[in-house]
Design a protein around this motif. Structure first.
Motif, PDB file in Angstrom:
ATOM      1  N   LEU A  56       0.803  -1.221   0.000  1.00 32.64           N
ATOM      2  CA  LEU A  56       0.000   0.000   0.000  1.00 32.64           C
ATOM      3  C   LEU A  56       0.841   1.280   0.000  1.00 32.64           C
ATOM      4  CD1 LEU A  56      -3.003   0.513  -0.140  1.00 32.64           C
ATOM      5  CD2 LEU A  56      -3.070   0.612   2.339  1.00 32.64           C
ATOM      6  N   ASN A  57       1.955   1.260   0.716  1.00 32.03           N
ATOM      7  CA  ASN A  57       2.802   2.463   0.770  1.00 32.03           C
ATOM      8  C   ASN A  57       3.353   2.849  -0.600  1.00 32.03           C
ATOM      9  OD1 ASN A  57       4.389   0.088   0.866  1.00 32.03           O
ATOM     10  ND2 ASN A  57       6.126   1.246   1.656  1.00 32.03           N
ATOM     11  N   ARG A  58       3.488   1.886  -1.506  1.00 32.50           N
ATOM     12  CA  ARG A  58       3.996   2.200  -2.847  1.00 32.50           C
ATOM     13  C   ARG A  58       2.997   3.006  -3.669  1.00 32.50           C
ATOM     14  NH1 ARG A  58       7.187  -2.718  -5.458  1.00 32.50           N
ATOM     15  NH2 ARG A  58       7.561  -1.076  -6.964  1.00 32.50           N
ATOM     16  N   PHE A  59       1.730   2.978  -3.256  1.00 32.22           N
ATOM     17  CA  PHE A  59       0.688   3.688  -3.984  1.00 32.22           C
ATOM     18  C   PHE A  59       0.479   5.109  -3.468  1.00 32.22           C
ATOM     19  CE2 PHE A  59      -0.308  -0.743  -4.716  1.00 32.22           C
ATOM     20  CZ  PHE A  59      -0.687  -0.762  -6.047  1.00 32.22           C
ATOM     21  N   SER A  60       1.168   5.499  -2.398  1.00 29.23           N
ATOM     22  CA  SER A  60       0.901   6.796  -1.773  1.00 29.23           C
ATOM     23  C   SER A  60       1.136   7.974  -2.717  1.00 29.23           C
ATOM     24  CB  SER A  60       1.729   6.963  -0.501  1.00 29.23           C
ATOM     25  OG  SER A  60       3.102   6.932  -0.806  1.00 29.23           O
ATOM     26  N   ASP A  61       2.063   7.845  -3.644  1.00 27.01           N
ATOM     27  CA  ASP A  61       2.330   8.921  -4.596  1.00 27.01           C
ATOM     28  C   ASP A  61       1.698   8.670  -5.964  1.00 27.01           C
ATOM     29  OD1 ASP A  61       3.802  10.450  -2.793  1.00 27.01           O
ATOM     30  OD2 ASP A  61       5.654   9.367  -3.250  1.00 27.01           O
ATOM     31  N   ALA A  62       0.936   7.594  -6.070  1.00 28.23           N
ATOM     32  CA  ALA A  62       0.296   7.261  -7.353  1.00 28.23           C
ATOM     33  C   ALA A  62      -0.762   8.302  -7.667  1.00 28.23           C
ATOM     34  CB  ALA A  62      -0.325   5.871  -7.297  1.00 28.23           C
ATOM     35  N   ASP A  63      -0.624   8.914  -8.811  1.00 26.28           N
ATOM     36  CA  ASP A  63      -1.543   9.978  -9.212  1.00 26.28           C
ATOM     37  C   ASP A  63      -2.541   9.426 -10.214  1.00 26.28           C
ATOM     38  OD1 ASP A  63      -2.696  12.480  -9.494  1.00 26.28           O
ATOM     39  OD2 ASP A  63      -1.236  13.147 -10.980  1.00 26.28           O
ATOM     40  N   GLY A  64      -3.733   9.124  -9.755  1.00 28.49           N
ATOM     41  CA  GLY A  64      -4.801   8.672 -10.635  1.00 28.49           C
ATOM     42  C   GLY A  64      -4.554   7.287 -11.203  1.00 28.49           C
ATOM     43  N   ASN A  65      -5.313   6.958 -12.235  1.00 31.58           N
ATOM     44  CA  ASN A  65      -5.235   5.627 -12.842  1.00 31.58           C
ATOM     45  C   ASN A  65      -3.870   5.346 -13.462  1.00 31.58           C
ATOM     46  OD1 ASN A  65      -7.827   4.824 -12.142  1.00 31.58           O
ATOM     47  ND2 ASN A  65      -8.737   5.692 -13.980  1.00 31.58           N
ATOM     48  N   LYS A  66      -3.218   6.375 -13.997  1.00 30.55           N
ATOM     49  CA  LYS A  66      -1.890   6.169 -14.583  1.00 30.55           C
ATOM     50  C   LYS A  66      -0.883   5.789 -13.503  1.00 30.55           C
ATOM     51  CE  LYS A  66       1.801   8.295 -17.239  1.00 30.55           C
ATOM     52  NZ  LYS A  66       2.293   9.467 -17.954  1.00 30.55           N
ATOM     53  N   GLY A  67      -0.927   6.470 -12.386  1.00 34.45           N
ATOM     54  CA  GLY A  67      -0.013   6.150 -11.291  1.00 34.45           C
ATOM     55  C   GLY A  67      -0.239   4.763 -10.735  1.00 34.45           C
ATOM     56  N   VAL A  68      -1.508   4.398 -10.560  1.00 36.40           N
ATOM     57  CA  VAL A  68      -1.847   3.063 -10.064  1.00 36.40           C
ATOM     58  C   VAL A  68      -1.381   2.006 -11.058  1.00 36.40           C
ATOM     59  CG1 VAL A  68      -3.760   1.500  -9.526  1.00 36.40           C
ATOM     60  CG2 VAL A  68      -3.759   3.821  -8.589  1.00 36.40           C
ATOM     61  N   ALA A  69      -1.634   2.228 -12.338  1.00 32.97           N
ATOM     62  CA  ALA A  69      -1.194   1.274 -13.364  1.00 32.97           C
ATOM     63  C   ALA A  69       0.324   1.107 -13.323  1.00 32.97           C
ATOM     64  CB  ALA A  69      -1.653   1.726 -14.750  1.00 32.97           C
ATOM     65  N   GLY A  70       1.041   2.197 -13.141  1.00 32.70           N
ATOM     66  CA  GLY A  70       2.502   2.122 -13.068  1.00 32.70           C
ATOM     67  C   GLY A  70       2.980   1.286 -11.897  1.00 32.70           C
ATOM     68  N   VAL A  71       2.350   1.475 -10.746  1.00 31.98           N
ATOM     69  CA  VAL A  71       2.754   0.714  -9.560  1.00 31.98           C
ATOM     70  C   VAL A  71       2.446  -0.768  -9.740  1.00 31.98           C
ATOM     71  CG1 VAL A  71       2.375   0.363  -7.084  1.00 31.98           C
ATOM     72  CG2 VAL A  71       2.564   2.689  -7.988  1.00 31.98           C
ATOM     73  N   VAL A  72       1.267  -1.100 -10.252  1.00 32.60           N
ATOM     74  CA  VAL A  72       0.934  -2.528 -10.391  1.00 32.60           C
ATOM     75  C   VAL A  72       1.788  -3.191 -11.473  1.00 32.60           C
ATOM     76  CG1 VAL A  72      -1.378  -2.332  -9.400  1.00 32.60           C
ATOM     77  CG2 VAL A  72      -1.103  -2.176 -11.862  1.00 32.60           C
ATOM     78  N   ILE A  73       2.147  -2.461 -12.507  1.00 37.61           N
ATOM     79  CA  ILE A  73       3.071  -3.021 -13.502  1.00 37.61           C
ATOM     80  C   ILE A  73       4.425  -3.293 -12.841  1.00 37.61           C
ATOM     81  CG2 ILE A  73       4.413  -2.522 -15.594  1.00 37.61           C
ATOM     82  CD1 ILE A  73       1.917  -1.051 -16.674  1.00 37.61           C
ATOM     83  N   ASP A  74       4.905  -2.348 -12.035  1.00 34.40           N
ATOM     84  CA  ASP A  74       6.178  -2.553 -11.335  1.00 34.40           C
ATOM     85  C   ASP A  74       6.119  -3.770 -10.406  1.00 34.40           C
ATOM     86  OD1 ASP A  74       7.234  -0.336 -12.606  1.00 34.40           O
ATOM     87  OD2 ASP A  74       6.996   1.005 -10.873  1.00 34.40           O
ATOM     88  N   LEU A  75       5.002  -3.941  -9.709  1.00 35.20           N
ATOM     89  CA  LEU A  75       4.842  -5.105  -8.832  1.00 35.20           C
ATOM     90  C   LEU A  75       4.868  -6.400  -9.641  1.00 35.20           C
ATOM     91  CD1 LEU A  75       2.036  -3.844  -6.407  1.00 35.20           C
ATOM     92  CD2 LEU A  75       4.471  -4.122  -5.887  1.00 35.20           C
ATOM     93  N   ALA A  76       4.199  -6.402 -10.790  1.00 37.08           N
ATOM     94  CA  ALA A  76       4.167  -7.594 -11.641  1.00 37.08           C
ATOM     95  C   ALA A  76       5.554  -7.895 -12.209  1.00 37.08           C
ATOM     96  CB  ALA A  76       3.147  -7.419 -12.765  1.00 37.08           C
ATOM     97  N   ILE A  77       6.287  -6.861 -12.592  1.00 40.88           N
ATOM     98  CA  ILE A  77       7.657  -7.067 -13.087  1.00 40.88           C
ATOM     99  C   ILE A  77       8.515  -7.689 -11.993  1.00 40.88           C
ATOM    100  CG2 ILE A  77       9.784  -5.894 -13.810  1.00 40.88           C
ATOM    101  CD1 ILE A  77       7.955  -3.875 -15.331  1.00 40.88           C
ATOM    102  N   ALA A  78       8.406  -7.160 -10.780  1.00 40.70           N
ATOM    103  CA  ALA A  78       9.195  -7.694  -9.663  1.00 40.70           C
ATOM    104  C   ALA A  78       8.849  -9.159  -9.397  1.00 40.70           C
ATOM    105  CB  ALA A  78       8.973  -6.852  -8.404  1.00 40.70           C
ATOM    106  N   LYS A  79       7.563  -9.500  -9.436  1.00 40.12           N
ATOM    107  CA  LYS A  79       7.149 -10.892  -9.211  1.00 40.12           C
ATOM    108  C   LYS A  79       7.645 -11.788 -10.349  1.00 40.12           C
ATOM    109  CE  LYS A  79       5.353 -12.480  -6.315  1.00 40.12           C
ATOM    110  NZ  LYS A  79       5.928 -13.242  -5.168  1.00 40.12           N
TER     111      LYS A  79
END
Length: 194
Positions: A56-79
């Motif tokens: 959840l802390n990784r989403f604190s600076d996520a700005d809108g849908n683009k920010g959220v998409a960026g964070v979840v893509i990063d999480l998927a890349i890491a996995k």
């Protein structure tokens, strides 16, 4: 003179404390609600939320849908990278030629999945959303290829089936997040009234 200087400093401190430091950011409860809504659009709502909540802390600076998409893509890349590294290690450690072949094949699938997700991330960062869904679909195809290697009746001492299931949830989260972004940025056709 000293009194008015102290008064000015006091007022400045009060204003600095009173203005929330998160000015311009979404409130945590709004962010959590948005992320819960995102997870509710997946087939594994609870598992999605467990993944998101732990990050959840990784989403604190996520700005809108683009920010959220960026964070979840990063999480998927890491996995994907984590599973890829594990598959490479299993390949190196295995004495079973049949398993080695499966580990190598899946390792290549996860390498390609990471590449596709990285391309999606680069397109997201450059505001070029046209090919993101293709890259996500290609990622899903790579996952399916690896899943095919470890069918239910197949010998799977490293539980690759479980890792594939977990990664599938990440891919689904990315799909939902990027679909939201695409819908937000897709101009709606004007109604033709005659």
């Amino acid at each position: 003179m000293a009194y008015s200087l102290h008064k000015i400093i006091f007022v400045a401190l009060v204003v600095a404390i009173a203005v929330p430091s998160s000015l311009g950011r979404r409130e945590r409860s709004d962010l959590e609600n948005d992320l819960r809504d995102l997870c509710s659009q997946t087939n594994k709502t609870k598992k999605c939320w467990n993944i998101i909540k732990s990050e959840l802390n990784r989403f604190s600076d996520a700005d809108g849908n683009k920010g959220v998409a960026g964070v979840v893509i990063d999480l998927a890349i890491a996995k994907s990278d984590e599973i890829h590294d594990k598959l490479n290690q299993l390949y190196d450690d295995s004495k079973n030629d049949e398993l080695k072949e499966k580990y190598l094949s899946c390792s290549k699938n996860y390498n390609d999945a990471s590449r596709n997700l990285d391309l999606a991330r680069r397109n997201l960062d450059s505001d070029d959303y046209r090919n993101i869904s293709v890259q996500i679909d290609d990622t899903s195809d790579e996952l399916k290829s690896c899943r095919h290697q470890f069918k239910k009746d197949s010998f799977d001492p490293a539980h690759i089936r479980n890792r594939n299931k977990e990664f599938k949830i990440y891919v689904e989260i990315v799909k939902v997040a990027t679909d939201r972004l695409l819908q937000e940025n897709d101009p709606q056709p004007e109604a033709n009234i005659n």
